[in-house]
Design a protein around this motif. Structure first.
Motif, PDB file in Angstrom:
ATOM      1  N   LYS A   1       0.035  33.534  -7.854  1.00 26.10           N
ATOM      2  CA  LYS A   1      -1.274  33.738  -8.445  1.00 26.10           C
ATOM      3  C   LYS A   1      -1.807  35.098  -8.024  1.00 26.10           C
ATOM      4  O   LYS A   1      -1.925  35.403  -6.842  1.00 26.10           O
ATOM      5  N   GLN A   2      -2.106  35.947  -9.004  1.00 22.71           N
ATOM      6  CA  GLN A   2      -2.701  37.254  -8.756  1.00 22.71           C
ATOM      7  C   GLN A   2      -3.922  37.403  -9.651  1.00 22.71           C
ATOM      8  O   GLN A   2      -3.808  37.660 -10.837  1.00 22.71           O
ATOM      9  N   GLY A   3      -5.095  37.211  -9.049  1.00 21.18           N
ATOM     10  CA  GLY A   3      -6.316  37.203  -9.844  1.00 21.18           C
ATOM     11  C   GLY A   3      -6.317  36.017 -10.777  1.00 21.18           C
ATOM     12  O   GLY A   3      -6.130  34.878 -10.364  1.00 21.18           O
ATOM     13  N   LYS A   4      -6.490  36.278 -12.086  1.00 21.92           N
ATOM     14  CA  LYS A   4      -6.469  35.205 -13.080  1.00 21.92           C
ATOM     15  C   LYS A   4      -5.083  34.963 -13.641  1.00 21.92           C
ATOM     16  O   LYS A   4      -4.888  34.024 -14.422  1.00 21.92           O
ATOM     17  N   ASN A   5      -4.120  35.783 -13.242  1.00 20.37           N
ATOM     18  CA  ASN A   5      -2.775  35.690 -13.796  1.00 20.37           C
ATOM     19  C   ASN A   5      -1.841  34.923 -12.862  1.00 20.37           C
ATOM     20  O   ASN A   5      -1.982  34.968 -11.643  1.00 20.37           O
ATOM     21  N   SER A   6      -0.882  34.246 -13.477  1.00 19.59           N
ATOM     22  CA  SER A   6       0.171  33.566 -12.732  1.00 19.59           C
ATOM     23  C   SER A   6       1.492  34.218 -13.105  1.00 19.59           C
ATOM     24  O   SER A   6       1.896  34.206 -14.277  1.00 19.59           O
ATOM     25  N   ILE A   7       2.187  34.790 -12.122  1.00 24.42           N
ATOM     26  CA  ILE A   7       3.402  35.577 -12.361  1.00 24.42           C
ATOM     27  C   ILE A   7       4.619  34.817 -11.856  1.00 24.42           C
ATOM     28  O   ILE A   7       4.620  34.301 -10.740  1.00 24.42           O
ATOM     29  N   SER A   8       5.662  34.750 -12.679  1.00 28.25           N
ATOM     30  CA  SER A   8       6.894  34.091 -12.274  1.00 28.25           C
ATOM     31  C   SER A   8       7.670  34.995 -11.320  1.00 28.25           C
ATOM     32  O   SER A   8       7.928  36.160 -11.625  1.00 28.25           O
ATOM     33  N   ARG A   9       8.021  34.459 -10.166  1.00 26.58           N
ATOM     34  CA  ARG A   9       8.769  35.208  -9.164  1.00 26.58           C
ATOM     35  C   ARG A   9      10.227  34.778  -9.052  1.00 26.58           C
ATOM     36  O   ARG A   9      11.081  35.552  -8.645  1.00 26.58           O
ATOM     37  N   LEU A  10      10.497  33.517  -9.406  1.00 28.56           N
ATOM     38  CA  LEU A  10      11.865  33.012  -9.276  1.00 28.56           C
ATOM     39  C   LEU A  10      12.030  31.775 -10.144  1.00 28.56           C
ATOM     40  O   LEU A  10      11.136  30.942 -10.222  1.00 28.56           O
ATOM     41  N   ASP A  11      13.164  31.679 -10.807  1.00 27.51           N
ATOM     42  CA  ASP A  11      13.538  30.477 -11.554  1.00 27.51           C
ATOM     43  C   ASP A  11      15.022  30.272 -11.296  1.00 27.51           C
ATOM     44  O   ASP A  11      15.871  30.925 -11.885  1.00 27.51           O
ATOM     45  N   HIS A  12      15.325  29.364 -10.388  1.00 30.61           N
ATOM     46  CA  HIS A  12      16.693  29.219  -9.905  1.00 30.61           C
ATOM     47  C   HIS A  12      17.110  27.753  -9.990  1.00 30.61           C
ATOM     48  O   HIS A  12      16.329  26.860  -9.677  1.00 30.61           O
ATOM     49  N   GLY A  13      18.327  27.509 -10.442  1.00 35.06           N
ATOM     50  CA  GLY A  13      18.822  26.139 -10.559  1.00 35.06           C
ATOM     51  C   GLY A  13      20.283  26.038 -10.201  1.00 35.06           C
ATOM     52  O   GLY A  13      20.937  27.033  -9.875  1.00 35.06           O
ATOM     53  N   SER A  14      20.792  24.818 -10.284  1.00 37.17           N
ATOM     54  CA  SER A  14      22.185  24.564  -9.915  1.00 37.17           C
ATOM     55  C   SER A  14      23.121  24.772 -11.100  1.00 37.17           C
ATOM     56  O   SER A  14      24.124  24.086 -11.236  1.00 37.17           O
ATOM     57  N   TYR A  15      22.778  25.706 -11.992  1.00 32.94           N
ATOM     58  CA  TYR A  15      23.581  25.971 -13.175  1.00 32.94           C
ATOM     59  C   TYR A  15      25.006  26.372 -12.779  1.00 32.94           C
ATOM     60  O   TYR A  15      25.201  27.259 -11.956  1.00 32.94           O
ATOM     61  N   GLY A  16      25.980  25.722 -13.401  1.00 33.97           N
ATOM     62  CA  GLY A  16      27.369  26.080 -13.134  1.00 33.97           C
ATOM     63  C   GLY A  16      27.938  25.456 -11.880  1.00 33.97           C
ATOM     64  O   GLY A  16      29.124  25.595 -11.612  1.00 33.97           O
ATOM     65  N   VAL A  17      27.108  24.770 -11.102  1.00 36.15           N
ATOM     66  CA  VAL A  17      27.576  24.131  -9.872  1.00 36.15           C
ATOM     67  C   VAL A  17      27.852  22.657 -10.106  1.00 36.15           C
ATOM     68  O   VAL A  17      28.840  22.107  -9.650  1.00 36.15           O
ATOM     69  N   GLU A  18      26.958  21.996 -10.845  1.00 34.51           N
ATOM     70  CA  GLU A  18      27.056  20.556 -11.036  1.00 34.51           C
ATOM     71  C   GLU A  18      28.140  20.195 -12.034  1.00 34.51           C
ATOM     72  O   GLU A  18      28.546  20.997 -12.871  1.00 34.51           O
ATOM     73  N   ASN A  19      28.593  18.969 -11.942  1.00 39.65           N
ATOM     74  CA  ASN A  19      29.578  18.418 -12.863  1.00 39.65           C
ATOM     75  C   ASN A  19      29.175  16.968 -13.102  1.00 39.65           C
ATOM     76  O   ASN A  19      29.277  16.137 -12.207  1.00 39.65           O
ATOM     77  N   PHE A  20      28.675  16.668 -14.291  1.00 42.29           N
ATOM     78  CA  PHE A  20      28.227  15.304 -14.552  1.00 42.29           C
ATOM     79  C   PHE A  20      28.435  14.963 -16.017  1.00 42.29           C
ATOM     80  O   PHE A  20      28.785  15.812 -16.837  1.00 42.29           O
ATOM     81  N   ALA A  21      28.227  13.680 -16.343  1.00 42.97           N
ATOM     82  CA  ALA A  21      28.402  13.201 -17.709  1.00 42.97           C
ATOM     83  C   ALA A  21      27.069  12.715 -18.263  1.00 42.97           C
ATOM     84  O   ALA A  21      26.154  12.369 -17.517  1.00 42.97           O
ATOM     85  N   ILE A  22      26.989  12.683 -19.590  1.00 40.29           N
ATOM     86  CA  ILE A  22      25.843  12.137 -20.297  1.00 40.29           C
ATOM     87  C   ILE A  22      26.283  10.828 -20.959  1.00 40.29           C
ATOM     88  O   ILE A  22      27.274  10.806 -21.692  1.00 40.29           O
ATOM     89  N   LEU A  23      25.560   9.751 -20.688  1.00 40.25           N
ATOM     90  CA  LEU A  23      25.868   8.440 -21.256  1.00 40.25           C
ATOM     91  C   LEU A  23      24.823   8.081 -22.301  1.00 40.25           C
ATOM     92  O   LEU A  23      23.658   8.452 -22.174  1.00 40.25           O
ATOM     93  N   ARG A  24      25.268   7.296 -23.314  1.00 41.72           N
ATOM     94  CA  ARG A  24      24.325   6.881 -24.364  1.00 41.72           C
ATOM     95  C   ARG A  24      24.530   5.406 -24.683  1.00 41.72           C
ATOM     96  O   ARG A  24      25.656   4.915 -24.727  1.00 41.72           O
ATOM     97  N   ARG A  25      23.434   4.703 -24.916  1.00 44.55           N
ATOM     98  CA  ARG A  25      23.516   3.308 -25.332  1.00 44.55           C
ATOM     99  C   ARG A  25      24.133   3.218 -26.729  1.00 44.55           C
ATOM    100  O   ARG A  25      23.799   3.998 -27.609  1.00 44.55           O
ATOM    101  N   GLY A  26      25.033   2.258 -26.915  1.00 41.66           N
ATOM    102  CA  GLY A  26      25.665   2.090 -28.213  1.00 41.66           C
ATOM    103  C   GLY A  26      26.785   3.068 -28.480  1.00 41.66           C
ATOM    104  O   GLY A  26      27.278   3.158 -29.601  1.00 41.66           O
TER     105      GLY A  26
END
Length: 235
Positions: free
Chosen positions: A77-102
């Motif tokens: 937060k800088q004054g009235k503005n909100s500035i993004s400083r970091l957006d970090h995730g486990s992209y490319g590290v995880e290995n999982f499956a997606i399941l669906r009903r039916g």
């Protein structure tokens, strides 16, 4: 001077209509629903609703939550503005499956984040299980893992004057059986279906369309009145 003002309004209206509205809706429209049991074809852009299956168990970097994937967002937060400083995730590290009903198939997930889809997703705010940590001039965080995470990613808790920065750290994480909506490209690898996921979301496509649709409507209204103003000036 009045013409310049109307041109500025027209530019703003067009930006809302096209950039924040129409183009975002067009980006979402590329992904077609894949009904349970339907085979699909390799290279097809699909939208899949399901839940996280089994996969590699990770730990979120701050709360140390056991999860399949995580994401940490840091804003300042800088004054009235909100500035993004970091957006970090486990992209490319995880290995999982997606399941669906039916659907007896499970879809392996290979993440290839798409910038435009991520922008659309973030317009609606951050959903799903999460922890949030804050610090400011009057409040110091009592989470040493948060401070360590910030420092490891090149973010100092204090500014160059030694004053505590106003930071908000949001840590999201997802576990087995949590709901998920996947936008991605369908591929088949050695008999196993795989989704090159451009976006993993907690929000359905209907919810993701809401904010761009609102921007498109606001843009249309602004363009109408700005165009009317230009017509009256030239008349």
């Amino acid at each position: 001077m009045a013409i310049v003002f109307q041109l500025i309004i027209l530019t703003i209206g067009f930006a809302l209509f096209h950039r924040m509205g129409w183009s975002y809706l067009q980006a979402l429209a590329q992904y077609q629903p894949l009904p349970p049991g339907k085979r699909g074809r390799s290279g097809q852009k699909v939208y899949v609703e399901g839940m996280y299956g089994s996969g590699t168990i990770l730990r979120s970097p701050i709360a140390q939550e056991f999860c399949l994937r995580w994401r940490v967002i840091v804003t300042e937060k800088q004054g009235k503005n909100s500035i993004s400083r970091l957006d970090h995730g486990s992209y490319g590290v995880e290995n999982f499956a997606i399941l669906r009903r039916g659907d007896r198939r499970s879809f392996l997930v290979e993440q290839q984040p798409d910038t435009v889809l991520k922008q659309i997703h973030d317009l609606g705010g951050h959903h799903g299980p999460k922890h949030q940590y804050q610090q400011n001039l009057l409040w110091q965080s009592n989470h040493p893992q948060m401070v360590e995470f910030l420092q490891n990613n090149g973010i100092s808790p204090d500014n160059w004057l030694g004053v505590r920065r106003s930071l908000t750290v949001t840590e999201l994480f997802w576990r087995t059986n949590d709901p998920v909506f996947v936008f991605g490209e369908l591929t088949e690898q050695e008999g196993q279906w795989c989704l090159k996921a451009h976006l993993l979301s907690d929000q359905s496509v209907e919810k993701l369309r809401r904010v761009p649709s609102l921007f498109l409507l606001i843009g249309v209204v602004i363009l109408f009145f700005a165009g009317l103003g230009m017509f009256n000036l030239w008349r």
